[in-house]
Design a protein around this motif. Structure first.
Motif, short mmCIF file in Angstrom:
data_model
loop_
_atom_site.label_atom_id
_atom_site.label_comp_id
_atom_site.label_asym_id
_atom_site.label_seq_id
_atom_site.Cartn_x
_atom_site.Cartn_y
_atom_site.Cartn_z
N MET A 1 75.01 25.48 29.48
CA MET A 1 74.86 26.85 29.04
C MET A 1 73.63 27.45 29.72
O MET A 1 72.57 26.86 29.72
N ALA A 2 73.76 28.62 30.26
CA ALA A 2 72.66 29.31 30.96
C ALA A 2 71.65 29.85 29.96
O ALA A 2 72.02 30.34 28.90
N GLN A 3 70.39 29.72 30.32
CA GLN A 3 69.33 30.24 29.47
C GLN A 3 68.77 31.51 30.08
O GLN A 3 68.93 31.76 31.27
N GLY A 4 68.07 32.30 29.26
CA GLY A 4 67.44 33.53 29.72
C GLY A 4 66.29 33.23 30.67
O GLY A 4 65.99 32.07 30.96
N PRO A 5 65.65 34.27 31.16
CA PRO A 5 64.60 34.10 32.16
C PRO A 5 63.38 33.33 31.66
O PRO A 5 62.69 32.69 32.44
N GLY A 6 63.08 33.35 30.37
CA GLY A 6 61.94 32.60 29.85
C GLY A 6 60.60 33.25 30.16
O GLY A 6 60.51 34.36 30.66
N LEU A 7 59.57 32.51 29.92
CA LEU A 7 58.20 32.98 30.09
C LEU A 7 57.81 32.96 31.57
O LEU A 7 58.00 31.96 32.25
N ASP A 8 57.23 34.05 32.03
CA ASP A 8 56.67 34.11 33.38
C ASP A 8 55.26 33.52 33.29
O ASP A 8 54.37 34.13 32.69
N PRO A 9 55.02 32.34 33.86
CA PRO A 9 53.72 31.67 33.72
C PRO A 9 52.54 32.51 34.21
O PRO A 9 51.42 32.35 33.73
N SER A 10 52.77 33.41 35.15
CA SER A 10 51.67 34.22 35.65
C SER A 10 51.15 35.20 34.60
O SER A 10 50.04 35.72 34.73
N ARG A 11 51.93 35.43 33.55
CA ARG A 11 51.52 36.37 32.50
C ARG A 11 50.66 35.73 31.41
O ARG A 11 50.12 36.41 30.54
N VAL A 12 50.53 34.40 31.43
CA VAL A 12 49.69 33.71 30.46
C VAL A 12 48.23 34.06 30.76
O VAL A 12 47.78 33.96 31.89
N ILE A 13 47.52 34.47 29.75
CA ILE A 13 46.14 34.93 29.92
C ILE A 13 45.19 33.74 29.98
O ILE A 13 45.24 32.86 29.13
N LEU A 14 44.33 33.74 30.98
CA LEU A 14 43.31 32.69 31.12
C LEU A 14 41.99 33.18 30.54
O LEU A 14 41.58 34.32 30.80
N GLY A 15 41.31 32.32 29.81
CA GLY A 15 40.00 32.66 29.27
C GLY A 15 38.95 32.88 30.35
O GLY A 15 37.89 33.43 30.08
N THR A 16 39.25 32.48 31.57
CA THR A 16 38.35 32.70 32.69
C THR A 16 37.99 34.17 32.82
O THR A 16 36.91 34.52 33.28
N PHE A 17 38.91 35.04 32.40
CA PHE A 17 38.71 36.47 32.55
C PHE A 17 38.19 37.12 31.26
O PHE A 17 38.29 38.32 31.08
N SER B 1 34.81 41.79 22.54
CA SER B 1 35.50 40.72 23.25
C SER B 1 36.57 41.37 24.12
O SER B 1 37.40 42.13 23.63
N LYS B 2 36.54 41.04 25.42
CA LYS B 2 37.52 41.63 26.33
C LYS B 2 38.19 40.52 27.14
O LYS B 2 37.51 39.68 27.72
N LEU B 3 39.52 40.51 27.13
CA LEU B 3 40.31 39.61 27.97
C LEU B 3 41.01 40.48 29.01
O LEU B 3 41.75 41.38 28.65
N ASP B 4 40.76 40.22 30.29
CA ASP B 4 41.27 41.10 31.33
C ASP B 4 41.77 40.31 32.54
O ASP B 4 41.30 40.48 33.66
N ASP B 5 42.75 39.42 32.31
CA ASP B 5 43.37 38.66 33.39
C ASP B 5 44.18 39.63 34.25
O ASP B 5 45.04 40.34 33.74
N PRO B 6 43.93 39.69 35.56
CA PRO B 6 44.62 40.66 36.40
C PRO B 6 46.14 40.46 36.48
O PRO B 6 46.87 41.39 36.81
N GLU B 7 46.65 39.27 36.15
CA GLU B 7 48.09 39.04 36.17
C GLU B 7 48.77 39.30 34.83
O GLU B 7 49.99 39.25 34.73
N ALA B 8 47.99 39.59 33.80
CA ALA B 8 48.54 39.82 32.47
C ALA B 8 49.20 41.19 32.38
O ALA B 8 49.10 42.01 33.28
N PHE B 9 49.86 41.45 31.27
CA PHE B 9 50.52 42.72 31.05
C PHE B 9 49.54 43.84 30.70
O PHE B 9 49.93 44.97 30.48
#
Length: 140
Positions: free
Chosen positions: A1-17, A86-94
């Motif tokens: 059975m085909a699954q949906g697209p799932g999570l785009d790993p690049s959108r996970v926010i890193l605490g580095t930012f 507190s600001k989280l600003d990962d450039p790849e996030a939404f």
């Protein structure tokens, strides 16, 4: 059975930012910040219900910030109240997320904590009296 697209790993926010500001001043030495709100749930036993019901009581905000010691500002601040942004600003996030922790007060002030040959770190547990979500991340 085909699954949906799932999570785009690049959108996970890193605490580095992550960034922390105390009363508007960027704390470049802070590399960890956590803050939580807990509620005092009141249990209610109501007639006609065989389940315990709950009512929200008072809220309590607690947190910890830590990082490298570079100044004596936390000692000088003593137990006076301050705001933390507190600001989280990962450039790849939404988007970016900004939360203001209002009227923070240290639970303790660290006066000394060092070992020869090691970086000196500083940890400050605190409470806060309110918060405001200034910039939410909404996603696609």
């Amino acid at each position: 059975m085909a699954q949906g697209p799932g999570l785009d790993p690049s959108r996970v926010i890193l605490g580095t930012f992550g960034q922390a500001y105390i009363d508007g001043e960027w704390q470049t030495n802070i590399n960890h910040l956590d803050a939580v709100v807990a509620i005092d749930k009141r249990e209610l036993n109501l007639v006609g219900h065989n389940w315990v019901q709950f009512k929200i009581g008072a809220k309590r905000g607690t947190g910890t910030m830590s990082g490298y010691k570079v100044t004596s500002k936390m000692i000088q601040r003593d137990f006076s109240k301050f705001d933390i942004l507190s600001k989280l600003d990962d450039p790849e996030a939404f988007g970016h997320e900004t939360i203001r922790l209002i009227r923070c007060m240290p639970d303790q002030v660290q006066l000394a904590n060092w070992t020869a040959g090691e970086e000196v770190t500083e940890e400050t547990p605190f409470t806060f009296e309110d918060y405001e979500l200034l910039d939410p991340i909404d996603g696609p």
